[in-house]
Write a protein that holds these residues in place. Structure first.
Motif, mmCIF file in Angstrom:
data_model
loop_
_atom_site.group_PDB
_atom_site.id
_atom_site.type_symbol
_atom_site.label_atom_id
_atom_site.label_comp_id
_atom_site.label_asym_id
_atom_site.label_seq_id
_atom_site.Cartn_x
_atom_site.Cartn_y
_atom_site.Cartn_z
ATOM 1 N N GLU A 1 -4.337 -11.551 -0.698
ATOM 2 C CA GLU A 1 -3.150 -10.711 -0.610
ATOM 3 C C GLU A 1 -2.611 -10.314 -1.982
ATOM 4 O O GLU A 1 -1.725 -9.486 -2.088
ATOM 5 C CB GLU A 1 -2.056 -11.419 0.198
ATOM 6 C CG GLU A 1 -1.490 -12.689 -0.442
ATOM 7 C CD GLU A 1 -2.261 -13.934 -0.039
ATOM 8 O OE1 GLU A 1 -1.715 -15.039 -0.199
ATOM 9 O OE2 GLU A 1 -3.394 -13.788 0.451
ATOM 10 N N LEU A 2 -3.154 -10.894 -3.054
ATOM 11 C CA LEU A 2 -2.716 -10.541 -4.399
ATOM 12 C C LEU A 2 -3.704 -9.644 -5.124
ATOM 13 O O LEU A 2 -3.610 -9.469 -6.318
ATOM 14 C CB LEU A 2 -2.458 -11.812 -5.225
ATOM 15 C CG LEU A 2 -1.101 -12.469 -5.011
ATOM 16 C CD1 LEU A 2 -0.964 -13.681 -5.906
ATOM 17 C CD2 LEU A 2 0.016 -11.488 -5.286
ATOM 18 N N GLU B 1 6.013 0.285 -8.401
ATOM 19 C CA GLU B 1 5.941 1.653 -7.900
ATOM 20 C C GLU B 1 4.670 1.879 -7.088
ATOM 21 O O GLU B 1 4.647 2.695 -6.161
ATOM 22 C CB GLU B 1 5.950 2.606 -9.102
ATOM 23 C CG GLU B 1 5.960 4.067 -8.773
ATOM 24 C CD GLU B 1 7.370 4.599 -8.603
ATOM 25 O OE1 GLU B 1 7.498 5.786 -8.297
ATOM 26 O OE2 GLU B 1 8.324 3.817 -8.766
ATOM 27 N N TYR B 2 3.614 1.163 -7.437
ATOM 28 C CA TYR B 2 2.288 1.441 -6.893
ATOM 29 C C TYR B 2 1.852 0.390 -5.876
ATOM 30 O O TYR B 2 0.669 0.289 -5.562
ATOM 31 C CB TYR B 2 1.276 1.519 -8.041
ATOM 32 C CG TYR B 2 1.809 2.318 -9.202
ATOM 33 C CD1 TYR B 2 2.256 3.621 -9.015
ATOM 34 C CD2 TYR B 2 1.910 1.760 -10.471
ATOM 35 C CE1 TYR B 2 2.781 4.361 -10.072
ATOM 36 C CE2 TYR B 2 2.424 2.496 -11.536
ATOM 37 C CZ TYR B 2 2.860 3.795 -11.324
ATOM 38 O OH TYR B 2 3.379 4.508 -12.370
ATOM 39 N N MET B 3 2.809 -0.386 -5.386
ATOM 40 C CA MET B 3 2.491 -1.458 -4.440
ATOM 41 C C MET B 3 3.222 -1.243 -3.125
ATOM 42 O O MET B 3 4.336 -0.731 -3.090
ATOM 43 C CB MET B 3 2.917 -2.813 -5.013
ATOM 44 C CG MET B 3 2.218 -3.226 -6.269
ATOM 45 S SD MET B 3 2.806 -4.865 -6.804
ATOM 46 C CE MET B 3 1.968 -5.001 -8.387
ATOM 47 N N SER B 4 2.584 -1.680 -2.059
ATOM 48 C CA SER B 4 3.266 -1.739 -0.775
ATOM 49 C C SER B 4 4.356 -2.801 -0.828
ATOM 50 O O SER B 4 4.383 -3.647 -1.725
ATOM 51 C CB SER B 4 2.262 -2.089 0.328
ATOM 52 O OG SER B 4 1.728 -3.392 0.084
ATOM 53 N N ASP B 5 5.244 -2.752 0.137
ATOM 54 C CA ASP B 5 6.286 -3.785 0.221
ATOM 55 C C ASP B 5 5.667 -5.173 0.256
ATOM 56 O O ASP B 5 6.108 -6.085 -0.448
ATOM 57 C CB ASP B 5 7.134 -3.582 1.487
ATOM 58 C CG ASP B 5 8.344 -2.707 1.230
ATOM 59 O OD1 ASP B 5 8.814 -2.657 0.083
ATOM 60 O OD2 ASP B 5 8.804 -2.056 2.184
ATOM 61 N N SER B 6 4.657 -5.346 1.085
ATOM 62 C CA SER B 6 4.090 -6.683 1.268
ATOM 63 C C SER B 6 3.441 -7.189 -0.010
ATOM 64 O O SER B 6 3.611 -8.353 -0.384
ATOM 65 C CB SER B 6 3.082 -6.683 2.417
ATOM 66 O OG SER B 6 2.019 -5.775 2.155
ATOM 67 N N SER C 1 4.587 -10.365 -2.495
ATOM 68 C CA SER C 1 3.675 -11.441 -2.891
ATOM 69 C C SER C 1 3.639 -11.607 -4.406
ATOM 70 O O SER C 1 3.608 -12.730 -4.926
ATOM 71 C CB SER C 1 2.261 -11.144 -2.371
ATOM 72 O OG SER C 1 2.230 -11.152 -0.963
ATOM 73 N N VAL C 2 3.661 -10.478 -5.142
ATOM 74 C CA VAL C 2 3.629 -10.556 -6.606
ATOM 75 C C VAL C 2 4.927 -11.153 -7.137
ATOM 76 O O VAL C 2 4.913 -11.958 -8.077
ATOM 77 C CB VAL C 2 3.353 -9.167 -7.215
ATOM 78 C CG1 VAL C 2 3.511 -9.201 -8.733
ATOM 79 C CG2 VAL C 2 1.954 -8.703 -6.846
#
Length: 374
Positions: free
Chosen positions: A6-7, A303-308, A312-313
């Motif tokens: 997931e990361l 900016e370039y990541m989904s909420d999920s 996780s990050v």
């Protein structure tokens, strides 16, 4: 230690990394300096991008600065800047970078290239035309901005208007000048089109960078931010706006910190504290010892990541960074902060974040954030 599935980066699967996308950093270094409060014992993790802010933070003399970027071209750019700092005099270095003229840039490159890793050397030997033009003009975004200046702004504004805007003057006079002579209907229409989603996706940024953007009028958003910067903050000595509107730095003594002659000998002394890593932040966090970093500049990566994935990050940052550390990042067109589920790990400092954002000389961003590792 490998990162959990997931990361793994999302944008890395959808974006090409064969070119320099950012040859300069368009995020105000002062916000990082005031927000992160870097001390001698700090080990700083920073998104590389053009390397400008990594070098600005290096001047605060932390123990180490480690840059991370998925794009090997960005790492190669910082490698060449570091090599130039090590091997050249200041006037030669700023010429190699492209901030001034006066020397043969390929000859300067040949003097410093033995300092480069094999991958960086290979990249630059196949991009000699970009060395000749000056490093800070080579990024995809920088070429896009310069095209706006050359092909549009010079048609829309009187030739002397930028110089008059950058004069030292009361803010009220600057704002009046901008509204009366700069913010014409023709300028506003052209600006909205040029910095709109469709045009920027095709020429300035990458379509993958807009995947999570829900803002329907990107050009109108940028125009509003631009007009606010021109009427609410002094333009005098704002080198971010100066380069945006003129494609040059007129006075390097008040330009990016790494280009200032007064800082050059200090950079030479500190340059070996910089470590460059090419790869995904998500996996890199879990490849390092717990607490390896105490401060982090994450640019606008959420900016370039989904909420999920962003959640996780954020959890990984709170889990892996040194307790009492700080994380800094910007929101551009996508609003992201750490989730409530990470409040036992990260605490947003809303008061400081808003205070610093109001002073942001780089006009693009909708918000700047500081969060503390608990």
């Amino acid at each position: 230690m490998s990162s959990p599935p997931e990361l793994q980066s999302e944008i890395a699967q959808n974006m090409s990394f064969e070119q320099i996308r950012y040859s300069q950093v368009w995020e105000d270094h002062r916000l990082l300096e005031l927000g992160l409060q870097i001390q001698p014992h700090d080990d700083v993790l920073s998104i590389c991008s053009g390397g400008c802010n990594a070098l600005a933070m290096l001047l605060l003399e932390p123990r180490t600065v480690t840059t991370i970027d998925m794009n090997p071209a960005q790492s190669a750019l910082l490698e060449l800047k570091l090599a130039g700092i090590r091997m050249l005099e200041h006037e030669e270095f700023v010429c190699l970078v492209g901030a001034k003229e006066g020397f043969d840039r390929l000859r300067l490159f040949n003097r410093v290239k033995h300092q480069l890793t094999d991958s960086a050397l290979s990249f630059w030997e196949s991009h000699e035309e970009e060395i000749e033009s000056g490093l800070i003009q080579t990024g995809r975004l920088e070429r896009y901005i310069k095209s706006f200046v050359d092909d549009h702004l010079r048609e829309l504004w009187p030739a002397d208007l930028p110089e008059r805007l950058f004069r030292k003057q009361p803010l009220s006079d600057q704002a009046r000048l901008f509204r009366e002579e700069a913010a014409t209907p023709e300028f506003q229409e052209r600006f909205r089109w040029y910095f709109g989603r469709d045009n920027m996706s095709s020429s300035g940024r990458d379509p993958a960078q807009f995947k999570h953007v829900e803002e329907p009028e990107v050009g109108a958003f940028f125009l509003d931010r631009f007009e606010s910067a021109c009427t609410q903050l002094p333009l005098h000595n704002n080198f971010y706006m100066e380069h945006f509107l003129t494609a040059q730095y007129r006075d390097l003594s008040i330009g990016p910190p790494y280009l200032r002659a007064a800082n050059f000998s200090q950079l030479k002394r500190l340059v070996d504290r910089v470590h460059i890593h090419t790869g995904e932040l998500e996996g890199f966090l879990y490849s390092q010892p717990d607490g390896a970093f105490s401060k982090a500049n994450l640019s606008d990566i959420f900016e370039y990541m989904s909420d999920s994935l962003s959640h996780s990050v954020f959890h990984a940052l709170g889990d892996r960074l040194r307790k009492g550390g700080r994380v800094a990042f910007w929101n551009l067109l996508v609003t992201r902060i750490s989730p409530e589920s990470a409040r036992h790990l990260l605490q947003p400092d809303e008061t400081l974040s808003k205070h610093l954002h109001q002073r942001d000389r780089s006009w693009f961003y909708q918000m700047f954030h500081i969060e503390e590792v608990l």
